[in-house]
Structure formats: C-alpha cells, structure tokens
Design a protein around this motif. Structure first.
Motif, PDB file in Angstrom:
ATOM      1  N   ARG A   1       0.817  -1.211   0.000  1.00 24.28           N
ATOM      2  CA  ARG A   1       0.000   0.000   0.000  1.00 24.28           C
ATOM      3  C   ARG A   1       0.852   1.263   0.000  1.00 24.28           C
ATOM      4  NH1 ARG A   1      -5.226  -1.267   1.527  1.00 24.28           N
ATOM      5  NH2 ARG A   1      -5.726   0.759   0.597  1.00 24.28           N
ATOM      6  N   GLY A   2       2.104   1.149   0.421  1.00 24.61           N
ATOM      7  CA  GLY A   2       3.019   2.280   0.339  1.00 24.61           C
ATOM      8  C   GLY A   2       2.771   3.400   1.332  1.00 24.61           C
ATOM      9  N   PHE A   3       2.133   3.112   2.466  1.00 24.16           N
ATOM     10  CA  PHE A   3       1.887   4.137   3.478  1.00 24.16           C
ATOM     11  C   PHE A   3       3.083   4.345   4.402  1.00 24.16           C
ATOM     12  CE2 PHE A   3      -2.541   3.093   2.451  1.00 24.16           C
ATOM     13  CZ  PHE A   3      -3.094   4.362   2.380  1.00 24.16           C
ATOM     14  N   SER A   4       3.882   3.318   4.585  1.00 28.69           N
ATOM     15  CA  SER A   4       4.964   3.353   5.562  1.00 28.69           C
ATOM     16  C   SER A   4       6.311   3.200   4.878  1.00 28.69           C
ATOM     17  CB  SER A   4       4.780   2.221   6.586  1.00 28.69           C
ATOM     18  OG  SER A   4       5.875   2.137   7.459  1.00 28.69           O
ATOM     19  N   PHE A   5       7.330   3.829   5.467  1.00 28.44           N
ATOM     20  CA  PHE A   5       8.693   3.681   4.945  1.00 28.44           C
ATOM     21  C   PHE A   5       9.528   2.776   5.838  1.00 28.44           C
ATOM     22  CE2 PHE A   5       8.115   7.812   7.066  1.00 28.44           C
ATOM     23  CZ  PHE A   5       8.906   7.637   8.192  1.00 28.44           C
ATOM     24  N   ARG A   6       8.873   2.045   6.728  1.00 27.51           N
ATOM     25  CA  ARG A   6       9.629   1.065   7.542  1.00 27.51           C
ATOM     26  C   ARG A   6      10.115  -0.082   6.675  1.00 27.51           C
ATOM     27  NH1 ARG A   6       5.636  -0.652  12.108  1.00 27.51           N
ATOM     28  NH2 ARG A   6       4.303  -0.716  10.252  1.00 27.51           N
ATOM     29  N   THR A   7       9.350  -0.398   5.624  1.00 22.25           N
ATOM     30  CA  THR A   7       9.764  -1.397   4.636  1.00 22.25           C
ATOM     31  C   THR A   7       9.579  -0.776   3.261  1.00 22.25           C
ATOM     32  OG1 THR A   7       7.538  -2.325   4.696  1.00 22.25           O
ATOM     33  CG2 THR A   7       9.213  -3.412   6.046  1.00 22.25           C
ATOM     34  N   ASP A   8      10.320  -1.269   2.280  1.00 20.12           N
ATOM     35  CA  ASP A   8      10.248  -0.696   0.947  1.00 20.12           C
ATOM     36  C   ASP A   8       9.041  -1.248   0.198  1.00 20.12           C
ATOM     37  OD1 ASP A   8      11.051   0.942  -1.068  1.00 20.12           O
ATOM     38  OD2 ASP A   8      12.519  -0.448  -1.918  1.00 20.12           O
ATOM     39  N   GLY A   9       8.299  -0.358  -0.418  1.00 20.39           N
ATOM     40  CA  GLY A   9       7.122  -0.764  -1.182  1.00 20.39           C
ATOM     41  C   GLY A   9       6.803   0.273  -2.228  1.00 20.39           C
ATOM     42  N   PRO A  10       5.849  -0.018  -3.087  1.00 23.38           N
ATOM     43  CA  PRO A  10       5.463   0.940  -4.127  1.00 23.38           C
ATOM     44  C   PRO A  10       4.880   2.209  -3.503  1.00 23.38           C
ATOM     45  CG  PRO A  10       3.894  -0.869  -4.021  1.00 23.38           C
ATOM     46  CD  PRO A  10       5.038  -1.259  -3.138  1.00 23.38           C
ATOM     47  N   LEU A  11       5.147   3.336  -4.101  1.00 22.64           N
ATOM     48  CA  LEU A  11       4.728   4.625  -3.565  1.00 22.64           C
ATOM     49  C   LEU A  11       3.279   4.891  -3.981  1.00 22.64           C
ATOM     50  CD1 LEU A  11       5.938   6.899  -1.880  1.00 22.64           C
ATOM     51  CD2 LEU A  11       6.684   7.992  -4.004  1.00 22.64           C
TER      52      LEU A  11
ATOM     53  N   LEU B   1       9.685   5.952  -7.287  1.00 23.48           N
ATOM     54  CA  LEU B   1       8.644   4.929  -7.367  1.00 23.48           C
ATOM     55  C   LEU B   1       8.430   4.149  -6.082  1.00 23.48           C
ATOM     56  CD1 LEU B   1       9.495   3.495 -10.907  1.00 23.48           C
ATOM     57  CD2 LEU B   1       7.795   5.249 -10.317  1.00 23.48           C
ATOM     58  N   THR B   2       9.344   4.237  -5.111  1.00 26.13           N
ATOM     59  CA  THR B   2       9.212   3.436  -3.895  1.00 26.13           C
ATOM     60  C   THR B   2       9.295   4.304  -2.649  1.00 26.13           C
ATOM     61  OG1 THR B   2      11.564   2.975  -3.520  1.00 26.13           O
ATOM     62  CG2 THR B   2      10.407   1.570  -5.117  1.00 26.13           C
ATOM     63  N   THR B   3       8.815   3.722  -1.554  1.00 28.66           N
ATOM     64  CA  THR B   3       8.830   4.452  -0.281  1.00 28.66           C
ATOM     65  C   THR B   3      10.247   4.718   0.197  1.00 28.66           C
ATOM     66  OG1 THR B   3       8.592   2.341   0.907  1.00 28.66           O
ATOM     67  CG2 THR B   3       6.581   3.557   0.413  1.00 28.66           C
TER      68      THR B   3
END
Length: 338
Positions: free
Chosen positions: A127-137, A190-192
């Motif tokens: 979902r890209g809400f958090s930057f604790r782990t890398d994910g799509p923005l 593109l990523t968190t």
C-alpha cells in the motif's frame, strides 16, 4: 479513564482499536438502536459495538480490503446469531449522507469516526503508506485516483512544497520539494525507500526521535486521499444524521484532524467566536439555540497503559458531542383567546 488495552475476543492479533473503552463509554450502545461506524478499518469498533448491545450497525469504508474484512465479520455474526446486524457500505465517510439515504437508513443513534490511516494499511507493504519497509509509492486508501508516485513525479515544485507544509506541517517543505524535483529529474521516484531517503538527505534528525520523513509522508498521504476534505464533509453530515440523543464520537491522531473536529463540535454546541455586528447572518446563528452539547470539553487522551501496549495510540485524541432533544414548539405558542 483507563483505556482498554486488550482487543475483543476473535480480533486479529496485532490490531488493537485505539481508545476502545472510551469510545464505548461515550457512544453508550443500547439495544434496538442504529449506529454508524464511518471508518470500519479492521472492524475493532464495529465488533465491540455489536457485542455491547443488540443493535444495528452500518459501516463505511473506502478501502476494498476493509470491505472484505467486513464481509468476513458479517459471515461470522450470521453463523453465531442466524442473522447479521452489520451492514457494509463501500465509499468514503465524507459521502455518508448520500450513501445512507440511498439505503433508506433512518436517523442514527450514534456515529463513530476513527480518522487517518489504519493499522492494516500501514502494515501492508504494497500500500506504500509506511517507509519502515520498501514498497510501491501508492498511499491510496481506495484503489482509484492518482498515487503518491504520480504526485511526487508530476506536481510543480511550489505546489508540492505547499502540500508538505500545509498537510505535513514540515517547516523545511521548500527544501524537501526542491530535493524531490531534483531527484525525479534523474529518475522517477517509485518506492517508499526512495522518497524517504530523498527527504532525509535534506531534513536533519531532531531530538524528538521522529524519522525526518514522517511529516512529508503525512502531507503527501493527506493530499492523495483528500483526508481533510473528507473529514470536514463527514463531520457536518454526521451531525445532521443523528437523532435527538444521538452521539458523535471522533478519534483523531494529529493536530490538523483534531482542529477540524474541535471546531465542528464547538459550532454545533454554540461555542462560536463573537460574530461581527455587521454580519446579521452570523448574529442570527449566534442567537439560535445550540442543537448539541459537548460531552468532552477537552480532548480525552489514552491512558499510559494503552500507550505502552500500543504505541500507535500515543497521539490519539477523542472528542464527542450529543444531539439535544428537539424544542417543544407548543411551549412557545401564544395563548389563544376564546
């Protein structure tokens, strides 16, 4: 009042509804009544309300994943009771009036709103809400409209700075926006992790221990989801949907949300700033009898035990109001002469 720190039986481990005991104390669920959970999320409030009284609950959420969780709870309740008293509606709580009217829902005895991003959304990397782990923005609460990646890669620098300053309350917003524009000129963001690293490169850490990227992420997320617009519309509609004696209970998590809630409830309770004598409409509104009373003159805070057990509760604020009985117009009728 001490906060409840243990979730209801059958609740998903790790998801604890914030200030649940206080919410129930303010809402006072009763048998035969009708309630609205405008932000279903993980269903913590919904489950507790339905367990507290033999009532009917309508629940709204704009997140398709939350709607699926609601359908699972419906099936569980149906298996236990032979019926379900929970009715799920996919949509934003800022549209609650139209959503409920389309289903011919009568006046409500209570509305609860848990504002901001849910624990489920924070925990879901994709979902890209958090930057604790890398994910799509992404950062969208639903699955439509521009993503956070669309915003940071296309928005003009000055507009991006305004979003981060106004919604994230980041005083170095112009510096952040400048860094984002410079970075996206080299490659799309593109990523968190990409975005968080760009922000950290220009915003120094402070003694609060809060990650330097937190405020900017908040600002972008609020813009992506029009959260403040949803809150303003939802509060106004919720106040209008309540029956006499009905209660509105709102839990917020940062100052922008809490300010909107405080202002809306104060207006409803007649606690308005002194109007200009040159504005007759404002003077008339001031003179009108208030239709609500505040149940919380100051925002309630979670207890120390809850904050220790659930760190996400630390910034929570709870405010509530109750709709007053309608005035008896017969008391004001002139006496008729025989």
């Amino acid at each position: 009042m001490n906060a409840m720190t243990t979730p209801p039986a059958g609740h998903r481990p790790g998801h604890v509804p914030v200030m649940l005991a206080e919410v129930l104390a303010m809402l006072q669920p009763r048998d035969g009544a009708a309630y609205l959970d405008g932000t279903f999320g993980g269903g913590g409030y919904a489950r507790a309300i339905l367990s507290a009284a033999r009532c009917t609950l309508w629940a709204i959420d704009r997140d398709p994943a939350a709607i699926r969780r609601g359908h699972a709870l419906q099936s569980e309740l149906r298996a236990q009771e032979g019926e379900t008293r929970l009715h799920m509606i996919h949509g934003g709580f800022g549209d609650m009036q139209a959503l409920l009217q389309a289903r011919h829902v009568p006046a409500l005895d209570g509305v609860v709103l848990d504002l901001g991003v849910s624990s489920f959304q924070l925990d879901e990397v994709e979902r890209g809400f958090s930057f604790r782990t890398d994910g799509p923005l992404d950062m969208r609460m639903d699955d439509t409209g521009p993503t956070a990646a669309d915003i940071v890669n296309t928005m003009a620098e000055s507009d991006l700075a305004d979003v981060i300053y106004e919604y994230g309350e980041e005083r170095l917003s112009r510096r952040v926006a400048r860094a984002i524009v410079a970075a996206r000129a080299q490659a799309p963001i593109l990523t968190t992790f990409q975005l968080a690293d760009i922000i950290r490169s220009v915003v120094p850490a402070d003694r609060s221990g809060i990650d330097p990227a937190t405020r900017s992420f908040q600002g972008i997320r609020i813009h992506v989801n029009d959260e403040l617009g949803q809150i303003a519309a939802g509060l106004d509609q919720a106040l209008g949907l309540l029956a006499p004696g009905g209660r509105l209970v709102v839990v917020s998590f940062h100052s922008l949300e809490d300010r909107l809630v405080k202002q809306a409830l104060n207006r409803a309770a007649g606690r308005l700033p002194a109007p200009s004598r040159h504005d007759p409409r404002a003077m008339q509104a001031r003179a009108a009898a208030p239709s609500y009373r505040l149940l919380t003159t100051r925002a309630l805070r979670p207890g120390a035990a809850e904050c220790h057990a659930n760190p996400r509760a630390r910034s929570a604020r709870l405010r509530a109001a109750e709709r007053l009985p309608l005035p008896d117009i017969t008391d004001n009728q002139p006496e008729r002469r025989p």
